[in-house]
Design an enzyme around this catalytic site. Structure first.
Site, PDB file in Angstrom:
ATOM      1  N   LYS A 178     -17.471   2.709  24.414  1.00  0.00           N
ATOM      2  CA  LYS A 178     -16.705   1.913  25.376  1.00  0.00           C
ATOM      3  C   LYS A 178     -17.508   1.887  26.671  1.00  0.00           C
ATOM      4  O   LYS A 178     -17.462   2.817  27.465  1.00  0.00           O
ATOM      5  CB  LYS A 178     -15.322   2.532  25.598  1.00  0.00           C
ATOM      6  N   GLY A 230     -17.993  10.292  33.801  1.00  0.00           N
ATOM      7  CA  GLY A 230     -17.280   9.542  34.822  1.00  0.00           C
ATOM      8  C   GLY A 230     -16.668  10.471  35.844  1.00  0.00           C
ATOM      9  O   GLY A 230     -17.118  11.612  36.044  1.00  0.00           O
ATOM     10  N   SER A 231     -15.624  10.017  36.491  1.00  0.00           N
ATOM     11  CA  SER A 231     -15.025  10.768  37.595  1.00  0.00           C
ATOM     12  C   SER A 231     -14.246  11.968  37.089  1.00  0.00           C
ATOM     13  O   SER A 231     -13.737  11.996  35.969  1.00  0.00           O
ATOM     14  CB  SER A 231     -14.091   9.856  38.392  1.00  0.00           C
ATOM     15  N   THR A 232     -14.128  12.957  37.961  1.00  0.00           N
ATOM     16  CA  THR A 232     -13.359  14.147  37.622  1.00  0.00           C
ATOM     17  C   THR A 232     -11.890  13.804  37.407  1.00  0.00           C
ATOM     18  O   THR A 232     -11.234  14.354  36.509  1.00  0.00           O
ATOM     19  CB  THR A 232     -13.518  15.200  38.734  1.00  0.00           C
ATOM     20  N   GLY A 235     -11.617  12.374  34.053  1.00  0.00           N
ATOM     21  CA  GLY A 235     -11.975  13.431  33.111  1.00  0.00           C
ATOM     22  C   GLY A 235     -10.841  14.402  32.863  1.00  0.00           C
ATOM     23  O   GLY A 235     -10.637  14.870  31.734  1.00  0.00           O
ATOM     24  N   GLU A 252     -18.673  15.045  31.272  1.00  0.00           N
ATOM     25  CA  GLU A 252     -19.691  15.146  32.339  1.00  0.00           C
ATOM     26  C   GLU A 252     -19.114  14.404  33.531  1.00  0.00           C
ATOM     27  O   GLU A 252     -19.016  13.174  33.523  1.00  0.00           O
ATOM     28  CB  GLU A 252     -21.013  14.549  31.857  1.00  0.00           C
ATOM     29  N   CYS A 286     -24.260  11.116  39.942  1.00  0.00           N
ATOM     30  CA  CYS A 286     -23.408  12.301  39.974  1.00  0.00           C
ATOM     31  C   CYS A 286     -24.156  13.552  40.417  1.00  0.00           C
ATOM     32  O   CYS A 286     -23.555  14.461  40.985  1.00  0.00           O
ATOM     33  CB  CYS A 286     -22.766  12.526  38.610  1.00  0.00           C
ATOM     34  N   GLU A 385     -16.793  13.729  46.550  1.00  0.00           N
ATOM     35  CA  GLU A 385     -17.903  12.909  46.071  1.00  0.00           C
ATOM     36  C   GLU A 385     -17.734  11.480  46.583  1.00  0.00           C
ATOM     37  O   GLU A 385     -16.740  10.822  46.290  1.00  0.00           O
ATOM     38  CB  GLU A 385     -17.941  12.913  44.542  1.00  0.00           C
TER      39      GLU A 385
END
Length: 480
Positions: A178, A230-232, A235, A252, A286, A385
């Site tokens: 995706k 991607g973003s925390t 995630g 990650e 990142c 971030e």
């Protein structure tokens, strides 16, 4: 203008189940540069079903031995390499990555990743017999984990596709990818490479779409493992879903890494390396070291150095080989970065350079490379971030304080230390709580695991560890 009307599912370009589309906007122009179909749930169903067929067809993919899988990976590497320049240009237009960076990171390194995993597949023992302590023996087989749902972000689309696809194929898995809708155009080149390499039907399918399609893929009953970059924030949601499903997941996620300047560092000598570590891909990285920790006795010098590093960086068209900093990926992302800059000013940090939009660039999503000094370590711009070209320079009084500041983060993805004496750097490197670290340099390498600690994620990609993440163990006990 690039237009597609099909999706790559089950080894071929097929008409989508629905009529939804993705419109791609050029980051440097703000103009439409492409349209493709958006996958729907029925398309994901078809891709997962095809992947499951591939894994159960003993006359097909499921019957391939590791050497044959390795040969396929080498062919895929060749086909990806043949399309590398075109893919790099498409990525630069879509997300703003400078073309010189794209040619290396989006064209050359993915090829190295595929070839590394080809070699690893040839040289890995996927089965072993262990003498038992209680009599008999135990045969331990390392089997493909199954169908992997791979969610790839827009910032390094081809590189991170390779991170996920290469070990999966080496292990004998099938993958449903995706991709981010912001960088969907280059996925058609990858699909061409997959076809040209004669990857069996169902082994790789591509279902582009927004977050709802990602959620559907994560929760699909036919998926055996999820890998996400991607973003925390997202995630955590994926991790919670996979935990509920008892489904393995590799995450990650974000970072807020620190570059520690030791007192003996020669900043001028390390200018190129410091730029790469802090501002690669316009800060949309990142592992970017966006917190600069400088000894107090050299603090003013360090602030001036990074301010000049940013002022002198050529900002402009990402397709121009002279460009060092391109635009943000979307107008919405630029607005997000600008909100962080405004927050830094409001919270009392000193804006040293940048902070606005380049005056000569009247279209596209550009932000000036920005440096803040006198930043409170607990402030928003020092903790969160930003994912843009925004650096915070903070002073420290001792190396122990620098280590404490570097570790005082919710994240633990990367970091660096810069010094004229590498021996003095090693104790610093050992003391930092992060998944990766660099001494006078930072770059990921296919041979070594990559991933984070704390809010930077779970699990590892790359290296033998990345292959192990695509395998499951089965033990057969025998008295013979």
């Amino acid at each position: 203008m690039i237009e597609h009307d099909t999706l790559f599912v089950d080894g071929a370009q097929r008409s989508p189940a629905g009529a939804d589309t993705i419109t791609v906007i050029g980051a440097a122009t703000g103009e439409v540069i492409g349209r493709t179909p958006a996958a729907g749930e029925a398309d994901v169903d078809a891709a997962v079903a095809a992947a499951r067929r591939a894994l159960t067809d003993k006359a097909g993919w499921a019957g391939w031995d590791p050497g044959r899988r390795a040969d396929l990976l080498d062919r895929l590497a060749d086909e990806v390499e043949a399309r590398g320049s075109e893919a790099a240009a498409l990525v630069a237009q879509q997300n703003g990555m400078p073309i010189t960076t794209a040619l290396a990171v989006e064209a050359a390194i993915p090829v190295a990743v595929y070839r590394y995993y080809a070699d690893l597949a040839r040289n890995t023992e996927f089965s072993e017999v262990r003498p038992g302590l209680l009599g008999g023996s135990a045969r331990v087989d390392r089997l493909p984990v199954g169908v992997i749902g791979a969610i790839v972000p827009w910032n390094y689309p081809n590189l991170l596709t390779a991170f996920k696809v290469a070990p999966a194929l080496a292990a004998g898995c099938a993958v449903v990818i995706k991709p981010g809708p912001e960088t969907v155009l280059d996925t058609y080149l990858f699909a061409d490479a997959v076809s040209a390499a004669s990857v069996p039907p169902g082994v790789i399918s591509i279902v582009p779409g927004a977050a709802d399609i990602g959620r559907y893929l994560v929760g699909h009953p036919g998926v055996d493992k999820v890998t996400f970059t991607g973003s925390t924030e997202v995630g955590r949601q994926i991790g919670a879903s996979c935990g509920q499903l008892l489904r393995p997941v590799t995450l990650e996620l974000g970072g807020k890494s620190a570059a520690i300047l030791l007192d003996d560092v020669d900043l001028a000598v390390n200018a190129d390396g410091l730029f790469q570590a802090t501002l690669l891909n316009n800060g949309q990285t990142c592992v970017a070291n966006t917190r600069i920790l400088a000894p107090r006795g050299r603090y003013a010098e360090a602030v001036d150095f990074f301010a000049e590093l940013c002022r002198s960086a050529a900002v402009g068209d990402p397709l121009d080989p002279g460009t060092l900093v391109g635009p943000m990926v979307t107008e919405a992302h630029r607005a997000r970065v600008e909100r962080y800059i405004a927050r830094g000013v409001a919270d009392g940090a000193r804006l040293v350079s940048g902070g606005g939009r380049p005056q000569r660039l009247d279209r596209g999503w550009f932000v000036q490379p920005t440096v803040f000094a006198d930043v409170d370590p607990g402030s928003v711009i020092a903790r969160e971030e930003i994912f843009g070209p925004v650096l915070s320079v903070l002073p420290y009084d001792s190396v122990d304080e620098a280590i404490a500041l570097a570790n005082a983060s919710d994240y633990g993805l990367a970091g660096t230390v810069w010094t004229a004496d590498p021996d003095s750097a090693r104790p610093v490197a050992d003391a930092i709580d992060s998944g990766t670290f660099g001494i006078n340099y930072f770059m990921l390498d296919p041979v070594a695991p990559f991933g984070g600690t704390k809010a930077s994620g779970l699990g590892r990609e790359l290296g033998p560890e990345g292959l192990a993440a695509c395998l499951k163990s089965k033990t057969t006990h025998s008295l013979v």
